[in-house]
Enzyme design. Structure first.
Site, PDB file in Angstrom:
ATOM      1  N   LYS C  73     -10.547  -5.772  14.734  1.00  0.00           N
ATOM      2  CA  LYS C  73     -11.951  -5.739  15.126  1.00  0.00           C
ATOM      3  C   LYS C  73     -12.810  -5.858  13.865  1.00  0.00           C
ATOM      4  O   LYS C  73     -12.454  -5.315  12.818  1.00  0.00           O
ATOM      5  CB  LYS C  73     -12.233  -4.415  15.857  1.00  0.00           C
ATOM      6  N   SER C 148     -16.913  -2.206  23.411  1.00  0.00           N
ATOM      7  CA  SER C 148     -17.328  -3.147  22.389  1.00  0.00           C
ATOM      8  C   SER C 148     -16.200  -3.949  21.750  1.00  0.00           C
ATOM      9  O   SER C 148     -16.458  -4.969  21.132  1.00  0.00           O
ATOM     10  CB  SER C 148     -18.071  -2.392  21.284  1.00  0.00           C
ATOM     11  N   SER C 172     -14.746   2.046  23.986  1.00  0.00           N
ATOM     12  CA  SER C 172     -14.750   0.678  23.456  1.00  0.00           C
ATOM     13  C   SER C 172     -13.386   0.030  23.265  1.00  0.00           C
ATOM     14  O   SER C 172     -13.302  -1.170  23.013  1.00  0.00           O
ATOM     15  CB  SER C 172     -15.515   0.620  22.131  1.00  0.00           C
TER      16      SER C 172
END
Lengths: 96, 480, 479
Positions: C73, C148, C172
């Protein structure tokens, strides 16, 4: 519920320049979130201690030993502006 | 009728702790590195970095707390103080808000007016910010340059109660605080270099009134004397306002050393809403009583205790005790010298006159100078034993100060031994009498001062080595 | 089966047998990226050069992840590789250091294919708050991947990487894993170092793996957990070998279903699917009972005070002085600060900074921040009490399956996508999301298993068992 004045005060604290339109939007949106969050008042927390740390720990300490610092070139590599090994920022006006 | 006002002063003192590494990262705290050489992702606040607390910093805060007679917290934590400024890398300072390491202490101070106890509200830990260098002039600045070497250097903030009643007391408090911290050896305490910084809150209130008056916060005082001068100016300024029925405004004022006055910074500051909250990247401190006891064991005798002991144990005048204990190393030198020459007052005299003079002239500290207790003690003993004269001793001491050589070696090498051999002295005295008939006549005519002249001639002849007492006695006998 | 459809443990077997080389694996995944990335758009940046360098250095390494192509990420710091956090603010930011997890993965032999898309500063539930572009749900490109960590979940589901790391502050990792039909694990707070993870809400953030199955999740957990002296909140203790818990056995395991969660009005297909899966666990010998917890709405309300408050402070450092974006309106420092932050942050980030600043500001601290911290105590104690009698708590991961890109406009409505995941972060406990079925649109449904602090083992065991019983995670997207 939150006033436009609150929004302006908070934006100033957070150093966010807001356009007039944004002030309006934020007043409404943040207001409705605050209204939702007001739910918390339904819970009795009279004798409850606040939790800042979910996994209780204490005294995490390191020894006083100096190690090498980062190469200054690397430290400054991402700087938007620099001069002679220093970060450079705009002037500080007297009313800052 | 004019109202009498009482001055109320409280001080906030920031001290840089002399650790090897910074408070939350392993960067060196060394002074004088090139800009931004002592930085790393943590102390420049790069995204994703986290603080890890230096244990020694906590030890030092506990030490300071104990020396100031504080309660040491069993539970303490760190908080974020949020504000924007280009020298603050994370836009928050990690500090301590409601649970500082130490609270509720006091320190005894002494001024010409007497002895006072000044309350210490709290001692808390925080990180220092970086250093800003302004380009251009203050009025026409073109930008600022930032060096984060200082960012993350550990600080303790010592906040006093509003217990001081005069600028002189404030200065005495600062002096006592500085001495105490120097004895603990936890900070350089150098105001000019910024390792000790002081802000003052000052207000006036009618004598007898309990509530505090409106205060001004005074900043930017860069020496002890500017603290005193700044406060004196501020007291006078506020008194004048009050006497003219004008109001004192709560504000921050800065001391201008050149103009010798305080200047309002009103309107030049942000509204203060620091939004303190517990620092989630650090876990709390639990300070066990064992930990506190361990630190307590390491505490040295503090300057105020030492001062009192020097008076009682060595019968020194308060003035001497004050000067000697004003510097930890000097106090140590004094006490050690006693084991070589047991006459405290003589040692004290010598240190306060000759030694201090040489230190000042050469701008050296006690620890940097070459004088040690053994040297000083044996030299004083040589004077006492009549091996050298008091006058010669000054020459010997200067040599010791310069080279670090032992006094006996210096006396030997330079042939400075006192002449106390009466035959040898008689020979010289006779010669001087013969060479100075005028002076002899004067003495015989009752002009006693001429004796001094003849003694001087003998000393000159012997390059100061003649035993002055013996010479004096001999001259009197021979001339009459 | 294509290589890009395989799991870590499947590929490892092939490499060990000599049927395939690490180079070939990486190549297969880059081919897959070449084929599908233009549709899915999981990545912010691809790091082919870095991957090749890692392959070159791999020869003598026998790490657990040797040759495994992974995605990170884009809020996990990678030295010399852009780490943008999905924000204009950090569009050109290259960290001079590695996050602890980056080092751990590298040391285990993983190959970094790229940095995955995310909601700006991890604030969002659809990855639509990315400054760069939308990521598309591989099961249906019209749908959001969740967020996210939407880029990481989509990349794993689309077979662009074998596994990825995400971060989970309020769901997330788990919510996008649920939307994309993969396995997402949020470990106990303090078991994975946060050093190098760009902070959103420090007391809630935790890094975790997104994988194709539970076995891979355990393998990744073995690599990333452990004490780190650079993170003061990292718990110093022995961490188990998580693969020891990969056993098909739930006999006698006590599972609680919180009535307050199932009472919420949410998608019926999701509810039925989750309850059906729970029934299967019961059939396999687990003891399932209804339990009571403080309503999830309160956790959500506390979350929307605590997370923005911490974020408002964590994101204050983006001021244009040391790194990142700087506005051209820079005639003096204050203007530079305010314009930089106005131009560099997107609307959701600004909204949360404003909200958090408000909650901490003078006069409101007690009513909002302090109150939320007290509610946090209640929620945490709730979980602690339940876990005295129960091994696990099961709920849906999200109240719905994936929603369409652009469908949710109202911030509050979006926040409700996290209603079941948020309480877990508030309490600091671990939880997994695993696929439990598909809805009538063919979109994956996620089931969440929550355990006590450091109860990762039991979670993995139950998840592994359910995965075997349901036998659905062999299903792969068609792109």
């Amino acid at each position: 519920m939150i006033s436009r004045k609150d929004v302006e005060y908070v934006a100033n604290l957070a150093h966010l320049k807001l356009a007039e339109k944004e002030k309006e939007e934020y007043t409404e949106q943040i207001g409705s979130i605050i209204d939702y969050v007001d739910k918390l008042k339904e819970l009795d927390t009279e004798n409850v201690t606040p939790t800042a740390y979910t996994v209780p720990m204490k005294n995490v300490l390191r020894d006083d030993k100096a190690r090498e610092s980062l190469n200054r070139k690397k430290t400054l590599a991402n700087a938007p502006d620099k001069k002679n090994g220093l970060f450079k920022a705009p002037r500080i006006m007297s009313d800052n | 009728m004019a109202t009498n006002y009482e001055t109320v002063i409280g001080l906030e003192v920031h001290l840089q702790l002399s650790t090897e590494s910074k408070i939350f990262c392993g960067c060196s705290t060394s002074f004088g590195a090139d800009p931004n050489e002592n930085t790393c992702p943590v102390c420049v606040g790069l995204p994703g970095t986290l603080p890890v607390l230096n244990k020694k910093v906590v030890d030092y805060a506990i030490m300071a707390g104990l020396a100031l007679n504080c309660e040491i917290a069993e539970y303490s934590k760190f908080d974020r103080k949020n504000y924007f400024y280009p020298d603050l890398p994370k836009a928050y300072q990690i500090s301590q808000y409601d649970l500082p390491v130490a609270q509720d202490g006091q320190i005894e101070i002494e001024t010409e007016e007497g002895i006072f106890n000044i309350g210490v509200t709290r001692v808390h830990l925080e990180e220092d910010a970086g250093k800003l260098i302004h380009e251009g002039t203050i009025d026409k600045s073109t930008g600022s340059l930032i060096d984060y070497n200082r960012g993350g250097i550990p600080l303790i903030e010592i906040v006093s109660e509003p217990d001081m009643r005069s600028p002189a007391q404030a200065r005495a408090y600062l002096t006592e605080l500085k001495k105490t911290m120097e004895y603990l050896d936890i900070s350089d305490c150098n105001m000019e270099e910024g390792s000790l910084r002081c802000d003052a809150n000052v207000s006036l209130r009618p004598v007898g009134q309990k509530e505090l008056g409106v205060k001004a916060e005074l900043k930017n005082m860069n020496s002890f004397s500017s603290v005193e001068k700044g406060l004196e100016y501020e007291v006078a300024r506020q008194k004048k306002l009050l006497d003219n029925n004008k109001e004192v405004v709560q504000e921050t004022r800065t001391w201008d050393e050149k103009l010798n006055k305080t200047i309002s910074m009103r309107g030049k500051e942000e509204a203060h809403d620091y939004r303190y909250f517990p620092e989630p990247d650090l876990v709390p401190l639990e300070i066990s009583r064992e930990w506190v006891a361990e630190i307590n064991e390491t505490l040295p005798e503090l300057p105020r205790e030492k001062y009192k002991r020097f008076i009682s144990e060595f019968s020194l005048p308060a003035y001497d005790a004050g000067v000697l204990t004003g510097d930890k190393e000097m106090a140590l030198l004094f006490e050690e010298t006693i084991s070589y020459f047991n006459d405290p007052k003589t040692i004290s005299n010598w240190i306060m006159s000759e030694y201090l003079r040489l230190l000042n002239e050469s701008e050296l500290t006690v620890s940097a100078s070459k004088i040690d207790a053994e040297g000083l003690g044996t030299m004083l003993k040589m004077v006492d034993d009549g091996v050298i004269s008091g006058k010669i001793a000054k020459t010997v001491f200067e040599k010791m100060f310069e080279t670090g050589d032992r006094p006996a070696a210096i006396v030997e090498e330079e042939g400075l031994k006192q002449i106390s051999d009466s035959d040898k002295l008689a020979e010289i005295v006779n010669r001087i009498i013969a060479d100075n008939p005028d002076a002899v006549e004067d003495i015989q005519a009752g002009k006693d001062r001429a004796i001094g002249y003849l003694v001087g001639q003998v000393m000159k002849e012997t390059r100061g080595k003649a035993n002055p007492g013996m010479v004096n006695k001999m001259l009197r006998e021979k001339v009459k | 089966m294509e290589i890009y459809e395989m799991t870590i443990h499947q590929i490892r077997k092939l490499i060990e047998k000599g049927d395939i080389t690490a180079q070939e694996v990486t190549e297969a995944y880059y081919n897959r990226i070449d084929n599908v990335e233009s549709d899915v758009k999981s990545f912010i940046s691809l790091t082919r050069e870095k991957a090749e360098a890692q392959l070159d250095n791999l020869s003598d390494k026998k790490g657990i992840l040797a040759g495994m192509p992974v995605g990170l990420k884009d809020n996990i710091s990678t030295e010399g590789i852009l780490t943008t956090c999905g924000s204009k603010m950090l569009e050109d930011y290259c960290p001079p250091y590695n996050a602890t997890v980056t080092n751990k993965l590298q040391d285990a032999g993983a190959i970094f294919l790229g940095k995955t898309n995310m909601d700006e500063f991890a604030m969002g539930s659809s990855t639509e708050n990315s400054f760069f572009h939308n990521t598309h749900n591989p099961w249906d490109l019209d749908y959001a991947p969740g967020g996210s960590s939407g880029g990481s979940a989509a990349a794993v589901a689309a077979g662009e990487v074998v596994a990825a790391l995400g971060s989970d502050t309020g769901g997330s990792i788990r919510q996008p894993a649920s939307y994309c039909g993969v396995v997402g694990f949020k470990p106990t707070y303090g078991s994975v170092s946060r050093y190098g993870l760009v902070a959103f809400a420090s007391s809630l953030d935790q890094i975790g793996p997104i994988t194709k199955d539970v076995t891979d999740s355990a393998i990744m957990m073995n690599v990333i957990t452990g004490h780190d002296p650079h993170d003061s909140t990292s718990v110093n203790q022995d961490y188990p070998d998580y693969t020891d818990f990969l056993k098909e056995d739930v006999k006698g395991m006590k599972i609680g279903l919180p009535a307050e969660y199932f009472d919420i009005d949410f998608d019926n297909e999701v509810k039925e699917s989750v309850l059906a899966a729970v029934k299967k666990l019961e059939d396999a010998g687990a003891e399932v009972e209804e339990v009571h917890l403080t309503g999830a709405e309160y956790a959500l309300a506390a979350y929307y005070v605590i997370a923005p408050a911490e974020a408002s402070s964590n994101l204050a450092r983006y001021d244009g002085v040391r790194y990142g974006y700087r506005s051209e309106k820079d005639d003096d420092i204050k203007n530079m600060f305010t314009h930089t932050r106005h131009e560099g942050f997107g609307p959701e980030v600004k909204r949360r900074i404003m909200l958090g600043t408000y909650a901490l500001s003078s006069g409101y601290y007690d009513a909002f921040y302090l109150k939320a911290q007290k509610v946090r105590t209640i929620i945490k104690e709730d979980f602690d009490n339940l876990f005295k009698d129960y091994d696990l708590i099961i709920s849906p991961t999200a109240p719905t399956t994936a929603f369409k890109l652009g469908e949710k406009k109202d911030p509050l409505e979006m926040y409700h996508a996290d209603i079941f995941t948020v309480p877990v972060n508030i309490a600091g406990v671990p939880a997994i999301s695993i696929p439990a079925g598909f809805d009538s649109k063919g979109l994956p449904i996620g089931l969440q298993m929550i355990g006590p602090h450091f109860g990762e083992g039991k979670i993995l065991q139950a998840a592994y068992t359910l995965e075997k019983i349901l036998d659905i995670n062999k299903k792969r997207v068609k792109l």
